[in-house]
Design an enzyme around this catalytic site. Structure first.
Site, PDB file in Angstrom:
ATOM      1  N   ASP A 253       0.784  -1.240   0.000  1.00 34.23           N
ATOM      2  CA  ASP A 253       0.000   0.000   0.000  1.00 34.23           C
ATOM      3  C   ASP A 253       0.817   1.292   0.000  1.00 34.23           C
ATOM      4  OD1 ASP A 253       0.833  -0.779   2.522  1.00 34.23           O
ATOM      5  OD2 ASP A 253      -1.095  -0.488   3.515  1.00 34.23           O
ATOM      6  N   GLU A 347     -10.899  -7.182   8.289  1.00 33.78           N
ATOM      7  CA  GLU A 347      -9.526  -7.178   7.771  1.00 33.78           C
ATOM      8  C   GLU A 347      -9.463  -7.721   6.343  1.00 33.78           C
ATOM      9  OE1 GLU A 347      -7.678  -5.047   8.946  1.00 33.78           O
ATOM     10  OE2 GLU A 347      -5.928  -6.141   9.641  1.00 33.78           O
ATOM     11  N   GLU A 365      -8.166   3.746   7.431  1.00 33.07           N
ATOM     12  CA  GLU A 365      -8.078   3.989   5.979  1.00 33.07           C
ATOM     13  C   GLU A 365      -9.393   4.446   5.350  1.00 33.07           C
ATOM     14  OE1 GLU A 365      -6.484   1.655   7.536  1.00 33.07           O
ATOM     15  OE2 GLU A 365      -4.399   1.763   6.876  1.00 33.07           O
ATOM     16  N   THR A 451       1.937   8.582   5.844  1.00 28.38           N
ATOM     17  CA  THR A 451       1.005   7.452   5.868  1.00 28.38           C
ATOM     18  C   THR A 451       0.415   7.262   7.260  1.00 28.38           C
ATOM     19  OG1 THR A 451       0.694   5.177   5.135  1.00 28.38           O
ATOM     20  CG2 THR A 451       2.701   5.623   6.378  1.00 28.38           C
TER      21      THR A 451
END
Ligand code: DMJ
Length: 794
Positions: A253, A347, A365, A451
């Site tokens: 990611d 998940e 996220e 991030t």
């Protein structure tokens, strides 16, 4: 992006009250940490105490939630006294010279990023002349100290960093307890540049940026030249790919994120060129809106799995930065539908939106992407999405001492864990979503989010580069569009078209079935190429992963069986049954680990999950027996140090850090005759979490021939406890139904066969071709799946 706050549709009062609710929640989470855990690394919200290194299972991460706090309040709320206090505490209490093995990636994004963001803010306040007049760059000095402690990780021939480092002893020192690892994830090696470049540019010491850049150069060289995709795990010594599955979630990611953001922060075209090249490949092979799939990097038209992981939820936010709003809106909507169905993003969830792995560790996220989409579209719909996140967190995760992760979204059970990213990211994105840009104490557009949502100033791009860039190494991207070299602004994207996003979203409204009016006909059509395969229809269906369940609604079945349509070589039939498919939906056959040596003598039986690879224990009449030995290292991710002890025994290995298949391979090579994996998550148990089947690594696992089973941590603790107490513990691995000493239940022999012509009388004339499946048992008369009589329901 541009702030287009327009509260009209949503209601200004609602916006304000949700904003206040978020602050109250943050105070509860952070207050609980300070009250029950400080100065421990992390709060355990169910036990109401701190996670103290050495006493609790080591999570190989070093936490400094205090930094999340100081950044959050100082930067967003202007609570300057609190900020000053927290900086003083950090400088006084945080020590870096610890004999502790930490993840290089996590320490970089959580701790180094936190220190740097806090330093930038402290410096700003000092220069404004109001607060922090005593501040003498203490946080920057700590950041530099930490940077030097992470640097030994880069001491490999390739330049790709080791995944772990000992903060006191580095990597190669015999006291370091690390340095045997051979692999790292792509994101782990490729998510250093923002923090390391910022550290170099703020401190004037170029060594950090040079190493992070080198690691990115190596990764770029290793891209698959045909597809321009990357794998997810790479060998740090020779740069060979260890896992060649390619997606945008776990393992990769933030590599993509940092290429884009490195360009924004540092202004170096090389990063943008690389990002654009990868992005085109992602949009070609991985993005199939609204889904984001995982494919094989060498053969990208082949999907490697039929599930998605929750980490990929950041991707729509990155697509906003790239200016690619349509797929961002589509994927985000899909994710929203999944949260409607399961409360949170599990998940992992299948491409049919069922739970694949039910844990939800309070990941931010989805909130992150919601924030970016709201800023880009100005569509109040995203405020409603944000409000639903806030409500679910409060309703389902709030506990007296903070917020607890969800162990399984299906049961709602909690886990004793509140990760620092919940403080650093979740609250920041939610608060910003409901804030007007002009009310923030600084211009948010002057910063870029790391991030971990720490803020670094984009002014770093104009400060003296700390190392020579290689702008000459430009790789020309094929695809160029309006946003290839720019970031979008909501003002130019949707002039006078506020419903743009809605028109895109509407097609995905009922993706998961939630909210849709009940469907009147559950019957689904399927074509069976019977003649060509020569297979029995039931076998044929089975080979496609489809199993048949009789319909209770015989009327529907009856009418469905009268399909008129038939084609040459193909019978067109209606399946008079529900269809269940995808391998993830397969029943997991419960296995056991039975302790058979004295004093247990078969009385201790631990429920275990099977694996989809390795020896199939259901085919072993007597299971596999052996005494157990712990692997060293326990995770079995590096070189196995105790092959002599393992030889001929069943190995115990802790889950985590690398794939099940990698561990199994190493232990098999070391001589183990079986492996019992033990969950590393605290307090998990088969009573609370559904069993699952361990899957391979996307590559062939035919070479793994030993049996493999999985124990949740509570069952695992019984086994390791037994080993500690007794010199020798023999166990038997086998399917639960063959448990020793248990009476066998009578088995029903149920078979399907095709009905012979005329065997089943039917009063209505059949005008088309129909397949009749006859269910046979030892005790019953044959009955047909498509018969009308309700009594004949098998
Ligand atoms: C964060 O620590 C970072 O965003 C990381 O890049 C991946 N995701 C976690 C939180 O889920």
């Amino acid at each position: 992006t541009n702030s287009m706050f327009s509260p009209e549709d949503f209601g200004l009062c609602t916006v304000i009250s949700v904003g206040e609710q978020i602050l109250e929640m943050f105070d509860h989470a952070y207050g609980s940490y300070m009250k029950y855990a400080y100065p421990a690394d992390e709060l355990m919200p169910l036990s109401c105490r701190g996670r103290v290194r050495g006493l609790e299972p080591n999570r190989v991460i070093l936490f400094f939630p205090l930094l999340c706090f100081i950044l959050f309040f100082a930067q967003l709320l202007n609570r300057l006294e609190d900020f000053e206090e927290a900086v003083k505490k950090t400088v006084k209490d945080v020590r870096l010279d610890n004999d502790v093995v930490v993840s290089v990636f996590e320490t970089n994004i959580r701790v180094l990023g936190g220190l740097l963001g806090a330093h930038v803010m402290a410096d700003l306040l000092k220069q404004r002349g109001e607060k922090m007049q005593w501040y003498g760059d203490e946080l920057l000095h700590m950041a530099k100290d930490l940077g030097y402690r992470l640097l030994p990780a880069f001491n490999t021939t390739s330049g790709l960093p080791y995944p772990r480092v000992n903060l006191r002893y580095g990597v190669v020192n015999p006291l370091s307890r690390t340095g045997t690892e051979t692999d790292t994830c792509t994101a782990c090696a490729g998510t250093m540049i923002l923090e390391f470049a910022a550290l170099s540019r703020l401190s004037g010491e170029s060594v950090f940026e040079e190493h992070a850049r080198k690691a990115l150069d190596v990764l770029w060289e290793k891209r698959q030249r045909g597809s321009n995709l990357m794998g997810t795990v790479i060998n740090i010594h020779n740069g060979d790919w260890v896992r060649r599955d390619s997606g945008v979630g776990a393992g990769i990611d933030s590599y993509y994120e940092y290429l884009m953001k490195a360009y924004i922060l540092l202004g170096d075209n090389v990063y943008l060129e690389r990002f654009n090249t990868h992005y085109s490949a992602i949009m070609k092979y991985i993005s199939q809106p609204p889904l984001l799939l995982s494919v094989h990097m060498h053969n990208p038209t082949v999907n490697v799995r039929s599930w998605m992981d929750s980490l990929l939820a950041f991707f729509p936010g990155l697509q906003v930065l790239r200016g690619d709003l349509k797929p961002a809106i589509e994927t985000h909507e899909m994710l929203y539908q999944v949260t409607k169905q399961h409360k949170f993003l599990p998940e992992a969830f299948t491409t049919e939106f069922r739970v694949h792995w039910g844990q939800h560790p309070l990941r931010p996220e989805f909130a992150e992407s919601t924030y970016f989409l709201y800023k880009a579209t100005g569509d109040p719909y995203y405020l409603k999405v944000g409000q639903s996140i806030v409500e679910k967190l409060n309703t389902h995760t709030r506990v007296p001492c903070g917020f607890a992760a969800v162990q399984d979204v299906r049961t709602g059970a909690h886990e004793d864990r509140m990760d620092s990213f919940f403080l650093a990211e979740m609250f920041k994105y939610l608060y910003l979503l409901f804030s007007e840009k002009s009310h923030l104490p600084f211009d948010i557009d002057d910063y870029i989010f790391t991030t971990e949502a720490h803020l670094l100033p984009v002014s770093l791009s104009t400060s003296q580069p700390a190392c020579e860039g290689n702008n000459t190494d430009l790789y020309t991207t094929q695809v160029e569009d309006l946003f290839t070299y720019s970031c979008p602004s909501a003002q130019t994207l949707f002039p006078n078209n506020p419903s743009f996003a809605k028109t895109i979203r509407d097609s995905y409204k009922y993706l998961t079935g939630v909210g849709r009016a009940p469907h009147t006909s559950p019957v689904r059509g399927i074509e069976l190429p019977l003649h060509d395969t020569g297979m029995e229809p039931v076998e044929f269906l089975k080979s496609m992963g489809i199993s048949l369940t009789p319909l209770t609604d015989m009327a529907a079945a009856s009418s469905a069986s009268r399909t008129k349509d038939s084609q040459k070589g193909v019978y067109r039939v209606k399946l008079v049954a529900e269809v269940r498919h995808t391998p993830e939906e397969e029943e997991v056959v419960p296995h056991i680990v039975q302790l058979i040596s004295p004093p247990f003598l078969g009385r201790t039986v631990l429920t275990a999950g099977p694996a989809k690879f390795g020896m199939d224990l259901t085919k072993q009449e007597h299971g596999v027996k052996g005494s157990i030995v712990k692997s060293v290292p326990y995770t079995a991710c590096g070189h196995i140090e105790n092959p002599i002890e393992l030889q001929g025994h069943i190995a115990l290995a802790l889950r985590g850090d690398c794939m099940f298949a990698a561990k199994a391979r190493r232990l098999q090579e070391a001589g183990a005759i079986g492996v019992i994996f033990i969950d590393q998550r605290e307090d998990s148990s088969s009573a609370e979490t559904p069993l699952f089947q361990m899957v391979g690594d996307g590559e062939s696992t035919d070479d793994i021939t030993v049996p493999l089973v999985f124990l949740f941590s509570r069952e695992g603790a019984i086994l390791t406890g037994a080993l500690q107490e007794h010199q020798n513990v023999d166990v038997l691995l086998l399917p639960k139904e063959r448990q020793l000493g248990k009476e066998k239940t009578e088995k029903l022999n149920i078979k399907f066969r095709l009905a012979k012509e005329g065997e089943l009388e039917d009063n209505e004339a059949d005008t088309g071709t129909t397949i009749r499946l006859v269910l046979e048992t030892d005790h019953q008369e044959p009955c047909s799946l498509d018969r009308k009589s309700p009594q004949s329901t098998p």
